[in-house]
Design an enzyme around this catalytic site. Structure first.
Site, PDB file in Angstrom:
ATOM      1  N   LYS A  80      94.687  10.230 162.856  1.00  0.00           N
ATOM      2  CA  LYS A  80      95.522   9.765 163.975  1.00  0.00           C
ATOM      3  C   LYS A  80      95.630  10.878 165.010  1.00  0.00           C
ATOM      4  CE  LYS A  80     100.144   7.673 164.678  1.00  0.00           C
ATOM      5  NZ  LYS A  80     101.396   7.270 163.974  1.00  0.00           N
ATOM      6  N   SER A 155     102.783   2.517 164.709  1.00  0.00           N
ATOM      7  CA  SER A 155     101.981   3.152 165.729  1.00  0.00           C
ATOM      8  C   SER A 155     100.609   3.639 165.253  1.00  0.00           C
ATOM      9  CB  SER A 155     102.738   4.345 166.308  1.00  0.00           C
ATOM     10  OG  SER A 155     102.941   5.327 165.308  1.00  0.00           O
ATOM     11  N   SER A 179     105.348   3.341 160.759  1.00  0.00           N
ATOM     12  CA  SER A 179     104.056   3.386 161.453  1.00  0.00           C
ATOM     13  C   SER A 179     102.819   3.537 160.588  1.00  0.00           C
ATOM     14  CB  SER A 179     104.066   4.489 162.497  1.00  0.00           C
ATOM     15  OG  SER A 179     104.770   4.051 163.622  1.00  0.00           O
TER      16      SER A 179
HETATM   17  N1  GLN Z   1     108.078   1.357 165.547  1.00  0.00           N
HETATM   18  C1  GLN Z   1     108.976   2.430 165.300  1.00  0.00           C
HETATM   19  C2  GLN Z   1     109.266   3.124 166.597  1.00  0.00           C
HETATM   20  O1  GLN Z   1     108.803   2.683 167.574  1.00  0.00           O
HETATM   21  C3  GLN Z   1     108.378   3.384 164.307  1.00  0.00           C
HETATM   22  C4  GLN Z   1     107.316   4.215 164.864  1.00  0.00           C
HETATM   23  C5  GLN Z   1     106.760   5.188 163.875  1.00  0.00           C
HETATM   24  O2  GLN Z   1     106.948   5.034 162.669  1.00  0.00           O
HETATM   25  N2  GLN Z   1     106.121   6.210 164.375  1.00  0.00           N
HETATM   26  O3  GLN Z   1     109.937   4.104 166.652  1.00  0.00           O
END
Ligand code: GLN
Length: 510
Positions: A80, A155, A179
């Site tokens: 990532k 994400s 994410s």
């Molecule tokens: N969707 C959640 C957010 O927008 C989690 C994102 C993540 O785990 N990086 O914060």
């Protein structure tokens, strides 16, 4: 060597092929680079494919076999793009870092490099990991290989889509509120968030430091365990990292005899789609067939987890992202006569809308006079959420829930409604607040799209989770590989029967 089916090959199998000399690291790497060349223009999983480096390095692994032998040597991986990699740009899918070249490497990635894995490239994400669909990326939107009209989740959507589309053998992601698990669920693969501190965060570009955790995305639970084995450990460069009390074991369990699995009623009351609910109930029934016992439990503060998260995460983000000022990293505005204007314009030009929204919310929540009302209170809620889990784990060994309340949604369908997007993580966020480990495994299809089953355990129960997930995975027998169909592509695409997949194992999945 026969042709390698990168849509199905697991790391465990790939490793055996390498060890048995049936395939070379260079051939294995080339199979992934070929698949990238074949499908990436439809999936858009990668921000950067480091094809030349990967090809060169895999040849070197083959040539220096003796010196470079090791359990992961020659296995290709995707990373990532919020983990810094020396000499390879790291953008966090943000304009503000579009040209950022790190001078060091994140510990988790460094450990894998030291094990001679072959890095295929850096994968797409929601900008600074803020989002649940990868649509907040400042670079591109990644598509879900199961239906290109839908999102891969986020994400870590790039990592999940790359693995699902056979463009990577496995991948690293990061999980602040879901994410890793949510995109794994939406893409029909396995994803694990380790206990907070189990994997070093050094070199993971910080979003919300008290929640962020690096973890594996893979095609099987075994692969997840194998990758996790090689990234855990205390790191002197991350004061919040800890040594696991026991090493990560490669799972072998086939039964769940005596395992008590709690099903929190609050999680099933949160707008779970009927198809997701049906797969979840079937999987819970399998737990019992394997000798486990499902019990209804209560995590009473669940409804406050999401609001608390959306104070804590933006508060930490607003502090962490203050470092992007046009001086130290990446982009700087071309147009400013004084320092303050330079800061403002750089940040105005560099950050996308969701990141700006979070910086504003976080700054407000931390400002004098509001700190106690918002941040202080959210931290107290966090303690209650953690205690809920602690008391439930006195009765049960694991907690199970759907990973995501819905299957993959159509691109664009939640982008205008941040709250609808935030709800995507309703089942995963409490786990981060409590710092616990959890896994998502595919448990079937709904409307032709994968459904994820989440198993949560007490802190440092990685081996218990992996064992149970491994037993369940075998019982579920999820073997479908995505078809890369596009349901929005007119008659040809739309005509494809739902759930049509290239595998023969379709029966019994629905
Ligand atoms: N969707 C959640 C957010 O927008 C989690 C994102 C993540 O785990 N990086 O914060």
């Amino acid at each position: 060597m026969g042709s390698l089916d990168t849509l199905r090959l697991t790391a465990r199998e790939a490793k055996k092929l390498l060890v048995d000399g049936e395939v070379s690291a260079a051939e294995l790497t080339k199979a992934y680079l070929d698949q990238i060349a074949a499908v990436e223009d439809r999936v858009h999983a990668y921000i950067l494919v480091t094809a030349d480096n990967a090809a060169k390095y895999s040849t070197k692994v083959d040539r220096e076999m003796q010196a470079m032998r090791g359990p992961l040597a020659g296995l290709p991986i995707a990373v990532k793009d919020n983990m810094v990699t020396e000499g390879v740009t790291t953008t966090c899918a943000s304009r503000i870092l579009h040209n950022y070249m790190p001078v060091y490497t994140a510990t988790a990635v460094r450990q894998l490099w030291d094990d001679h894995v072959v890095m295929l490239g850096k994968t797409n994400l929601d900008e600074f990991a803020m989002g649940s669909s990868t649509e907040n990326s400042g670079v591109q939107t990644t598509r879900n290989p199961w239906d290109l009209a839908t999102v891969p989740g986020g994400s870590s959507g790039g990592s999940a889509a790359a693995v699902a589309a056979g463009e990577a053998l496995w991948a690293l992601g990061s999980d602040t509120g879901g994410s890793i698990r949510q995109p794994a669920a939406l893409c029909g693969i396995v994803g694990m968030k380790p206990t907070y501190g189990a994997v070093s965060r050094y070199g993971l570009v910080a979003f919300a430091s008290s929640l962020d955790q690096i973890g594996p995305l893979a095609r099987s639970v075994y692969d997840c365990a194998l990758l996790l084995q090689h990234i855990v450990g205390k790191d002197p460069r991350d004061a919040t990292s800890v040594a696991l009390p026991a090493p990560i074991e490669l799972p072998t369990a086939a039964r769940l005899d005596g395992v008590r699995v709690g099903i929190p009623r609050e999680y099933l009351a949160t707008g779970i789609e009927p198809g997701v609910r049906a797969r979840f109930d079937e999987t819970a029934a399998r737990v019992e067939e394997l000798g486990g016992r499902c019990l209804e439990v209560s995590l009473p503060h669940t409804e406050y987890a999401l609001p608390a998260y959306y104070i804590i995460a933006p508060a930490e983000a607003s502090a962490n992202l203050a470092r992007f000022d046009g001086v130290r990293y990446g982009h700087r505005t071309a147009d400013a006569d004084d320092l303050i204007t330079m800061y403002e314009r750089t940040r105005g030009e560099g950050f996308g809308p969701e990141v700006k929204r979070r910086i504003m919310i976080g700054t407000y929540a931390l400002s004098a006079g509001y700190y106690d009302a918002y941040y202080g209170r959210a931290q107290r809620v966090r303690t209650l959420v953690r205690r809920d889990f602690e008391s439930v784990f006195e009765e049960v060994d694991l907690v199970a829930s759907p990973t995501s309340p819905t299957v993959a949604f159509r691109a664009g369908s939640r982008t205008d409604d941040p709250l609808a997007m935030y709800m995507s993580d309703i089942c995963t966020i409490p786990v981060n607040l409590a710092g616990l480990p959890a896994i998502s495994i595919p448990c079937g299809l709904s409307d032709g799209l994968p459904v994820g089953f989440q198993l949560i355990g007490p802190a440092f129960s990685e081996n218990r989770i992996l064992g149970a997930a491994h037993a369940l995975e075998a019982a579920i027998g999820f073997e479908l590989a995505p078809s890369l169909r596009d349901s929005s592509a007119g008659p040809a695409g739309a005509g494809a029967p739902d759930g049509e997949a290239s595998g023969p194992a379709g029966g019994g999945q629905r």
